[in-house]
Motif scaffolding. Structure first.
Motif, PDB file in Angstrom:
ATOM      1  N   PRO A 175       0.824  -1.218   0.000  1.00 23.86           N
ATOM      2  CA  PRO A 175       0.000   0.000   0.000  1.00 23.86           C
ATOM      3  C   PRO A 175       0.850   1.258   0.000  1.00 23.86           C
ATOM      4  CG  PRO A 175       0.112  -0.927   2.213  1.00 23.86           C
ATOM      5  CD  PRO A 175       0.793  -1.917   1.295  1.00 23.86           C
ATOM      6  N   LYS A 176       0.301   2.324  -0.530  1.00 24.73           N
ATOM      7  CA  LYS A 176       0.978   3.618  -0.466  1.00 24.73           C
ATOM      8  C   LYS A 176       0.759   4.194   0.925  1.00 24.73           C
ATOM      9  CE  LYS A 176       1.064   6.395  -3.992  1.00 24.73           C
ATOM     10  NZ  LYS A 176       0.718   7.375  -5.047  1.00 24.73           N
ATOM     11  N   LEU A 177       1.833   4.578   1.580  1.00 18.27           N
ATOM     12  CA  LEU A 177       1.763   5.062   2.956  1.00 18.27           C
ATOM     13  C   LEU A 177       2.229   6.506   3.033  1.00 18.27           C
ATOM     14  CD1 LEU A 177       3.341   1.981   4.802  1.00 18.27           C
ATOM     15  CD2 LEU A 177       0.911   2.469   4.459  1.00 18.27           C
ATOM     16  N   ARG A 178       1.620   7.234   3.930  1.00 16.29           N
ATOM     17  CA  ARG A 178       2.020   8.607   4.201  1.00 16.29           C
ATOM     18  C   ARG A 178       1.716   8.927   5.648  1.00 16.29           C
ATOM     19  NH1 ARG A 178      -0.684  11.964  -0.041  1.00 16.29           N
ATOM     20  NH2 ARG A 178      -0.756  10.028  -1.229  1.00 16.29           N
TER      21      ARG A 178
ATOM     22  N   GLY B  36       0.231   9.708   9.060  1.00 18.81           N
ATOM     23  CA  GLY B  36      -1.115   9.431   9.556  1.00 18.81           C
ATOM     24  C   GLY B  36      -1.541   7.987   9.380  1.00 18.81           C
ATOM     25  N   ALA B  37      -0.828   7.228   8.533  1.00 18.01           N
ATOM     26  CA  ALA B  37      -1.185   5.830   8.289  1.00 18.01           C
ATOM     27  C   ALA B  37      -0.864   4.966   9.512  1.00 18.01           C
ATOM     28  CB  ALA B  37      -0.449   5.304   7.065  1.00 18.01           C
ATOM     29  N   ARG B  38      -1.594   3.840   9.644  1.00 15.37           N
ATOM     30  CA  ARG B  38      -1.389   2.902  10.738  1.00 15.37           C
ATOM     31  C   ARG B  38      -1.470   1.473  10.218  1.00 15.37           C
ATOM     32  NH1 ARG B  38      -2.421   5.180  15.942  1.00 15.37           N
ATOM     33  NH2 ARG B  38      -3.266   7.303  15.847  1.00 15.37           N
TER      34      ARG B  38
ATOM     35  N   VAL C  31       2.842  -0.278   8.034  1.00 13.29           N
ATOM     36  CA  VAL C  31       3.681   0.784   8.603  1.00 13.29           C
ATOM     37  C   VAL C  31       4.782   0.166   9.466  1.00 13.29           C
ATOM     38  CG1 VAL C  31       3.732   2.815  10.095  1.00 13.29           C
ATOM     39  CG2 VAL C  31       1.802   2.449   8.559  1.00 13.29           C
TER      40      VAL C  31
ATOM     41  N   TYR D 263       2.619   3.246  13.612  1.00 13.19           N
ATOM     42  CA  TYR D 263       1.998   4.547  13.317  1.00 13.19           C
ATOM     43  C   TYR D 263       2.981   5.406  12.530  1.00 13.19           C
ATOM     44  CZ  TYR D 263       0.210   9.277  13.843  1.00 13.19           C
ATOM     45  OH  TYR D 263      -0.229  10.549  13.578  1.00 13.19           O
ATOM     46  N   PHE D 264       2.519   5.966  11.430  1.00 19.26           N
ATOM     47  CA  PHE D 264       3.332   6.808  10.550  1.00 19.26           C
ATOM     48  C   PHE D 264       3.239   8.249  11.047  1.00 19.26           C
ATOM     49  CE2 PHE D 264       4.895   6.790   5.934  1.00 19.26           C
ATOM     50  CZ  PHE D 264       5.508   8.026   6.039  1.00 19.26           C
TER      51      PHE D 264
ATOM     52  N   ASN E 299       8.096   9.967   8.984  1.00 14.96           N
ATOM     53  CA  ASN E 299       8.110  10.826   7.800  1.00 14.96           C
ATOM     54  C   ASN E 299       9.516  11.379   7.544  1.00 14.96           C
ATOM     55  OD1 ASN E 299       6.707  12.509   5.696  1.00 14.96           O
ATOM     56  ND2 ASN E 299       7.441  14.163   6.997  1.00 14.96           N
TER      57      ASN E 299
ATOM     58  N   ILE F  82       6.282  10.248   0.970  1.00 13.85           N
ATOM     59  CA  ILE F  82       5.228   9.276   0.639  1.00 13.85           C
ATOM     60  C   ILE F  82       5.889   7.979   0.188  1.00 13.85           C
ATOM     61  CG2 ILE F  82       3.274   8.777  -0.879  1.00 13.85           C
ATOM     62  CD1 ILE F  82       2.822  11.807  -1.079  1.00 13.85           C
TER      63      ILE F  82
END
Length: 373
Positions: free
Chosen positions: A166-169, A171-173, A177, A196-197, A202, A219
């Motif tokens: 998945p694409k992660l940025r 706020g992602a969990r 992650v 937790y991202f 980041n 990202i």
């Protein structure tokens, strides 16, 4: 105007940079009000003459009532030589093409510093000369297949698995992650894998993207996943394998054989020497890269003068492979600070915070390990 390095950075003075934006010609308008590019700006013309990437300078016209296409499809756009200060439809097409390759810049038809940085990131990722000028070779790469590191730097199994991740940025969990954080920790990140991202993840992602020549956006998409699953740094698989086979920090890329303990001891001889920006005077004053260059030179290893250049000339390695005598580079400010790794999370460096050469623990800031072995 001329710009020189800021006095509060850790780099030695470099060449002056000429800003041609003041020479840019105004953009004309058609009767229908649509913007038209009558000619290349003076900045683009001069930039094209000063770099290897050259091509015919086209006359680009926008028909009345027709919006410029964001796709990089026209032969005119593909042959335009664009540099900072350029304006018009060709620049909009360039910006759209860069965004499709992972950049995140405004499509406004103005070639400013953000567009130049995106061009440089793309050139670095595709093995082109990194000059920030969109010439014929850069256009050809933009119109070809996707970025090379996504396919060539990773193995077959990692490239296929990265496309399904998945694409992660921020706020992602979740478990993805956690996987990301564990991979970043293998590359030298110092935070815990929490799933937790947040801001620390980041910052680590951005530091990793910068270190391997990807677009720095924080990202985690297919290319970042692929790079994390493949080799680290710009060296080829062959050279990486040969260096990892050497367990000591002994053999340098220059062909000399040096022990890491000798590098560390030579660095310790300068403890207490005062910090002065741009200085490299043993026993009197050093800045960060002046210290590392001096110590390496004493051990028969030739490295560039500035911190960022020392990172680019070396090979970025995971924390697990770092040995005493390697370099530790902090990614903020385009690798604005560097020191010598002592081992056990300790560094010898010359910096403004202490005002002298000190031996201390590596602080909690994004950093990478660089070797010349």
């Amino acid at each position: 105007m001329f710009r020189t390095a800021s006095r509060n950075t850790h780099r030695a003075p470099g060449r002056a940079v000429i800003d041609y934006r003041g020479l840019a010609a105004p953009v004309g308008k058609s009767l229908g009000g649509a913007a038209a590019l009558g000619a290349m700006t003076a900045g683009a013309a001069i930039g094209g003459a000063a770099h290897a990437e050259t091509g015919p300078i086209p006359t680009v016209k926008t028909l009345k009532g027709t919006a410029p296409s964001p796709a990089v499809a026209g032969t005119t756009a593909r042959t335009a030589v664009l540099s900072i200060g350029s304006r018009g439809t060709s620049v909009s097409q360039l910006q759209s093409a860069l965004n499709s390759r992972g950049a995140s810049i405004a499509v406004d038809g103005r070639f400013g510093s953000a567009t130049r940085q995106a061009v440089r990131d793309f050139q670095r990722a595709n093995g082109l000369a990194v000059d920030g000028v969109a010439g014929t070779r850069t256009w050809a790469a933009l119109n070809g297949s996707s970025s090379a590191p996504a396919s060539s730097s990773s193995s077959g199994q990692s490239s296929s698995s990265s496309s399904s991740r998945p694409k992660l940025r921020i706020g992602a969990r979740g478990s993805a992650v956690t996987d990301l954080q564990n991979l970043l920790r293998e590359r030298g990140a110092t935070f815990s894998a929490t799933g937790y991202f947040g801001s620390s993840t980041n910052a680590a992602v951005r530091a990793f993207q910068s270190s391997v020549g990807l677009s720095v956006d924080g990202i985690v998409g297919p290319r970042t996943w692929a790079a994390l699953g493949g080799s680290v740094g710009s060296s080829s698989g062959g050279s990486s394998g040969s260096s990892s086979g050497s367990s000591s920090s002994g053999s340098s890329s220059n062909g000399s054989s040096v022990s890491g303990s000798s590098i560390v001891e030579d660095a310790r001889q300068q403890l207490g020497t005062r910090y002065v920006w741009g200085a490299s005077k043993p026993g009197d004053s050093f800045d960060c890269s002046g210290l590392t260059q001096h110590v390496y030179k004493k051990n028969g290893i030739s490295i560039p003068r500035t911190a960022s250049a020392q990172v680019q000339a070396g090979r970025i390695i995971p924390r697990s492979e770092a040995r005493p005598g390697d370099l530790v580079a902090f990614t903020a400010g385009n690798y604005g600070h560097i020191g010598i790794y002592v081992g056990n999370g300790t560094i010898i460096d010359a910096g403004t915070s202490k005002g002298k050469v000190v031996e201390r623990s590596i602080w909690n800031a994004p950093h990478v390990f660089v070797t010349y072995r």
